[in-house]
Design a protein around this motif. Structure first.
Motif, PDB file in Angstrom:
ATOM      1  N   TRP A 183      -8.909  -4.903  20.614  1.00 24.73           N
ATOM      2  CA  TRP A 183      -7.980  -4.217  19.714  1.00 24.73           C
ATOM      3  C   TRP A 183      -8.796  -3.785  18.520  1.00 24.73           C
ATOM      4  O   TRP A 183      -9.462  -4.608  17.885  1.00 24.73           O
ATOM      5  N   ARG A 184      -8.803  -2.484  18.244  1.00 23.03           N
ATOM      6  CA  ARG A 184      -9.611  -1.941  17.154  1.00 23.03           C
ATOM      7  C   ARG A 184      -8.738  -1.187  16.164  1.00 23.03           C
ATOM      8  O   ARG A 184      -7.769  -0.527  16.562  1.00 23.03           O
ATOM      9  N   ALA A 185      -9.118  -1.272  14.905  1.00 26.49           N
ATOM     10  CA  ALA A 185      -8.350  -0.585  13.865  1.00 26.49           C
ATOM     11  C   ALA A 185      -9.257  -0.222  12.701  1.00 26.49           C
ATOM     12  O   ALA A 185     -10.298  -0.854  12.480  1.00 26.49           O
ATOM     13  N   THR A 186      -8.851   0.809  11.987  1.00 25.31           N
ATOM     14  CA  THR A 186      -9.446   1.103  10.687  1.00 25.31           C
ATOM     15  C   THR A 186      -8.428   0.702   9.619  1.00 25.31           C
ATOM     16  O   THR A 186      -7.222   0.910   9.782  1.00 25.31           O
ATOM     17  N   ILE A 187      -8.930   0.139   8.548  1.00 28.05           N
ATOM     18  CA  ILE A 187      -8.075  -0.350   7.464  1.00 28.05           C
ATOM     19  C   ILE A 187      -8.464   0.370   6.179  1.00 28.05           C
ATOM     20  O   ILE A 187      -9.638   0.364   5.796  1.00 28.05           O
ATOM     21  N   ALA A 188      -7.492   1.010   5.556  1.00 24.27           N
ATOM     22  CA  ALA A 188      -7.722   1.714   4.297  1.00 24.27           C
ATOM     23  C   ALA A 188      -7.268   0.828   3.139  1.00 24.27           C
ATOM     24  O   ALA A 188      -6.069   0.533   3.008  1.00 24.27           O
ATOM     25  N   VAL A 189      -8.225   0.384   2.335  1.00 21.45           N
ATOM     26  CA  VAL A 189      -7.954  -0.481   1.187  1.00 21.45           C
ATOM     27  C   VAL A 189      -7.994   0.381  -0.071  1.00 21.45           C
ATOM     28  O   VAL A 189      -8.988   1.074  -0.323  1.00 21.45           O
ATOM     29  N   HIS A 190      -6.932   0.341  -0.860  1.00 22.13           N
ATOM     30  CA  HIS A 190      -6.808   1.218  -2.033  1.00 22.13           C
ATOM     31  C   HIS A 190      -6.947   0.428  -3.336  1.00 22.13           C
ATOM     32  O   HIS A 190      -6.842  -0.801  -3.358  1.00 22.13           O
ATOM     33  N   ALA A 191      -7.165   1.181  -4.425  1.00 26.75           N
ATOM     34  CA  ALA A 191      -7.216   0.615  -5.769  1.00 26.75           C
ATOM     35  C   ALA A 191      -7.064   1.760  -6.756  1.00 26.75           C
ATOM     36  O   ALA A 191      -7.139   2.941  -6.383  1.00 26.75           O
ATOM     37  N   ALA A 192      -6.843   1.417  -8.011  1.00 25.16           N
ATOM     38  CA  ALA A 192      -6.809   2.435  -9.060  1.00 25.16           C
ATOM     39  C   ALA A 192      -8.234   2.817  -9.433  1.00 25.16           C
ATOM     40  O   ALA A 192      -9.084   1.947  -9.644  1.00 25.16           O
ATOM     41  N   GLY A 204     -11.858  -2.800  -8.002  1.00 27.01           N
ATOM     42  CA  GLY A 204     -11.856  -1.563  -7.240  1.00 27.01           C
ATOM     43  C   GLY A 204     -11.623  -1.813  -5.755  1.00 27.01           C
ATOM     44  O   GLY A 204     -11.517  -2.948  -5.286  1.00 27.01           O
ATOM     45  N   ALA A 205     -11.582  -0.700  -5.005  1.00 26.70           N
ATOM     46  CA  ALA A 205     -11.268  -0.792  -3.582  1.00 26.70           C
ATOM     47  C   ALA A 205     -12.331  -1.559  -2.803  1.00 26.70           C
ATOM     48  O   ALA A 205     -12.015  -2.292  -1.864  1.00 26.70           O
ATOM     49  N   VAL A 206     -13.594  -1.419  -3.191  1.00 26.97           N
ATOM     50  CA  VAL A 206     -14.643  -2.140  -2.479  1.00 26.97           C
ATOM     51  C   VAL A 206     -14.499  -3.641  -2.699  1.00 26.97           C
ATOM     52  O   VAL A 206     -14.649  -4.444  -1.759  1.00 26.97           O
ATOM     53  N   SER A 207     -14.188  -4.040  -3.913  1.00 26.97           N
ATOM     54  CA  SER A 207     -13.999  -5.469  -4.193  1.00 26.97           C
ATOM     55  C   SER A 207     -12.790  -6.008  -3.437  1.00 26.97           C
ATOM     56  O   SER A 207     -12.839  -7.126  -2.883  1.00 26.97           O
ATOM     57  N   ARG A 208     -11.701  -5.239  -3.405  1.00 24.96           N
ATOM     58  CA  ARG A 208     -10.529  -5.668  -2.637  1.00 24.96           C
ATOM     59  C   ARG A 208     -10.871  -5.761  -1.144  1.00 24.96           C
ATOM     60  O   ARG A 208     -10.427  -6.672  -0.442  1.00 24.96           O
ATOM     61  N   ALA A 209     -11.655  -4.790  -0.656  1.00 23.57           N
ATOM     62  CA  ALA A 209     -12.035  -4.815   0.757  1.00 23.57           C
ATOM     63  C   ALA A 209     -12.892  -6.039   1.067  1.00 23.57           C
ATOM     64  O   ALA A 209     -12.763  -6.651   2.136  1.00 23.57           O
ATOM     65  N   VAL A 277      -3.768  -8.665   5.537  1.00 26.49           N
ATOM     66  CA  VAL A 277      -3.503  -7.548   4.630  1.00 26.49           C
ATOM     67  C   VAL A 277      -2.349  -7.886   3.684  1.00 26.49           C
ATOM     68  O   VAL A 277      -2.404  -7.587   2.478  1.00 26.49           O
ATOM     69  N   GLY A 278      -1.320  -8.527   4.227  1.00 27.49           N
ATOM     70  CA  GLY A 278      -0.203  -8.917   3.371  1.00 27.49           C
ATOM     71  C   GLY A 278      -0.618  -9.896   2.293  1.00 27.49           C
ATOM     72  O   GLY A 278      -0.167  -9.797   1.137  1.00 27.49           O
ATOM     73  N   GLU A 279      -1.489 -10.832   2.635  1.00 31.02           N
ATOM     74  CA  GLU A 279      -1.980 -11.790   1.642  1.00 31.02           C
ATOM     75  C   GLU A 279      -2.805 -11.086   0.577  1.00 31.02           C
ATOM     76  O   GLU A 279      -2.694 -11.385  -0.620  1.00 31.02           O
ATOM     77  N   LEU A 280      -3.654 -10.138   0.990  1.00 32.54           N
ATOM     78  CA  LEU A 280      -4.445  -9.390   0.019  1.00 32.54           C
ATOM     79  C   LEU A 280      -3.549  -8.637  -0.959  1.00 32.54           C
ATOM     80  O   LEU A 280      -3.743  -8.721  -2.193  1.00 32.54           O
ATOM     81  N   VAL A 284      -3.760  -9.576  -4.794  1.00 32.45           N
ATOM     82  CA  VAL A 284      -4.499  -8.595  -5.598  1.00 32.45           C
ATOM     83  C   VAL A 284      -3.799  -7.236  -5.432  1.00 32.45           C
ATOM     84  O   VAL A 284      -4.229  -6.389  -4.649  1.00 32.45           O
ATOM     85  N   PRO A 285      -2.697  -7.020  -6.132  1.00 34.58           N
ATOM     86  CA  PRO A 285      -1.912  -5.788  -5.938  1.00 34.58           C
ATOM     87  C   PRO A 285      -2.710  -4.540  -6.303  1.00 34.58           C
ATOM     88  O   PRO A 285      -3.652  -4.573  -7.103  1.00 34.58           O
ATOM     89  N   SER A 286      -2.289  -3.418  -5.716  1.00 37.07           N
ATOM     90  CA  SER A 286      -2.879  -2.122  -6.045  1.00 37.07           C
ATOM     91  C   SER A 286      -1.756  -1.078  -6.034  1.00 37.07           C
ATOM     92  O   SER A 286      -0.650  -1.344  -5.562  1.00 37.07           O
ATOM     93  N   PRO A 287      -2.033   0.123  -6.576  1.00 40.62           N
ATOM     94  CA  PRO A 287      -0.988   1.160  -6.617  1.00 40.62           C
ATOM     95  C   PRO A 287      -0.465   1.553  -5.241  1.00 40.62           C
ATOM     96  O   PRO A 287       0.676   1.986  -5.115  1.00 40.62           O
TER      97      PRO A 287
END
Length: 386
Positions: A183-192, A204-209, A277-280, A284-287
């Motif tokens: 099972w493969r997926a891409t995950i888009a992690v966002h930040a302000a 930032g998004a890299v730190s959240r990722a 992802v839900g725990e993240l 660590v909320p993001s917009p």
């Protein structure tokens, strides 16, 4: 020319026609096969993919008596060369040195393709006595991961659906009878976004990722259980985000590969990722919430003891004096695609090899006579009276 010399000669000519997946034109390597088949009176046809391009050749040898059809499958597209300077010989040399056939595709799987062509020619000469029939698929869309040749074969209304398939991946001491799924997926992690020098300390998004990677890699996976001998496995395979130094990145994309098992399938894999992802997003909320895009899924499979065509191939190998055992592979393969279609498949038995997908790929020709005899014996058992 002896039968084995003919196989080696064809394999050499195939290796000398570079057919790297997604890089080279497949016309030259297909032309070598078509000339060989036409010279021996073997009927074949090109298979077309969804976009109209050729994705394989299909050879069909119809028996003179009723019965099930069986298939041999080998790819003639290859992995890329990688760092050519690291090779000790040209990747497309196709020569034989100290009993080893050398060059990209020697192991995976141009020698097997040449062998399967020779077996088709042998059985063509005794087709009247066969029950059912033999199909040989020569795939030029395997190393892309698209498995276009196999898909086109199964979708071809003119082709008889096979009762089982033997795939010519190399390896002398094992018959592969199963494999983990994926099972493969891409995950888009966002930040302000913002300036890296500002007073704001929002990650930032890299730190959240990076936090998400840690959550995924620390997630508990079950062990091997039951008759399936391998546990599931999770790997973060890519991470892309950010640019330069002065901007807090607002997007980072991860690639996730989860190898699945009967006890931990695609739904369980997706659930694990969604929980992380839900725990993240809670901690660590993001917009924008983190998004998951599933890109591929294959079921795991394992043939039962005594199931064909594995039983015939294992028996034939032993009768040819080889010591072999059934094995479940960690990587997925065309066998997983076939399993999803309800078609049992072996996914590996062939000569010894070295450098597969790496530097100095080569195949041991000392093993060719026994491997040839084992496949021939197995097919005659399958195509004989039931």
């Amino acid at each position: 020319m002896t039968a084995h010399a003919d196989v080696i000669d064809l394999a050499q000519r195939l290796i000398r026609r570079s057919s790297r997946a997604g890089i080279d034109d497949y016309g030259p390597v297909l032309g070598v096969l078509e000339d060989w088949l036409a010279g021996r009176g073997l009927a074949y046809r090109r298979l077309r993919g969804d976009r109209g391009g050729t994705v394989g050749l299909l050879i069909e040898v119809a028996g003179g008596r009723p019965g099930p059809w069986w298939a041999l499958d080998a790819c003639v597209d290859t992995a890329p060369y990688g760092d050519e300077a690291a090779w000790s010989f040209p990747p497309d040399c196709g020569d034989v040195v100290d009993g080893w056939l050398r060059g990209r595709g020697a192991a995976d799987s141009k020698l097997a393709a040449a062998l399967f062509c020779a077996i088709a020619a042998e059985l063509h000469g005794r087709a009247a006595d066969l029950h059912g029939g033999l199909a040989v698929l020569l795939d030029v869309d395997e190393h892309t991961g698209g498995f276009g040749g196999a898909r086109a074969y199964l979708a071809d209304a003119a082709a008889v659906r096979p009762s089982g398939v033997m795939i010519g991946y190399p390896g002398l001491d094992e018959v592969v009878v199963g494999g983990r799924g994926l099972w493969r997926a891409t995950i888009a992690v966002h930040a302000a976004s913002g300036h890296s020098g500002s007073r704001r300390t929002t990650p930032g998004a890299v730190s959240r990722a990076a936090r998400l990677v840690r959550l995924l890699e620390e997630a508990e996976l079950p062990g091997a259980e039951g008759e399936f001998p391998l546990p599931p496995k999770l790997t973060v395979t890519s991470c892309h985000g950010g640019q330069g130094f002065s901007v807090v990145p607002d997007l980072c994309e991860l690639g996730i590969d989860i190898r699945t098992t009967p006890g931990f399938g695609a739904r369980a894999a997706e659930r694990l990722v969604r929980e992380a992802v839900g725990e993240l997003d809670a901690d660590v909320p993001s917009p924008r919430p983190t998004s998951i895009d599933a890109v591929a899924s294959w079921p795991p499979y394992r043939l039962a003891e005594g199931q064909q065509p594995a039983a015939a191939l294992l028996d034939a190998a032993v009768r040819e004096g080889l010591t072999v055992r059934p094995r479940t592979a960690g990587p997925s393969n065309i066998g997983n695609l076939l399993a999803g279609e309800g078609i049992p498949a072996t996914a590996g038995f062939g000569v010894r090899y070295a450098g597969l997908h790496g530097v100095d790929e080569r195949a041991c020709l000392e093993d060719l006579p026994a491997v040839h005899a084992a496949y021939r014996r197995a097919l005659l058992a399958l195509l004989g009276p039931s």
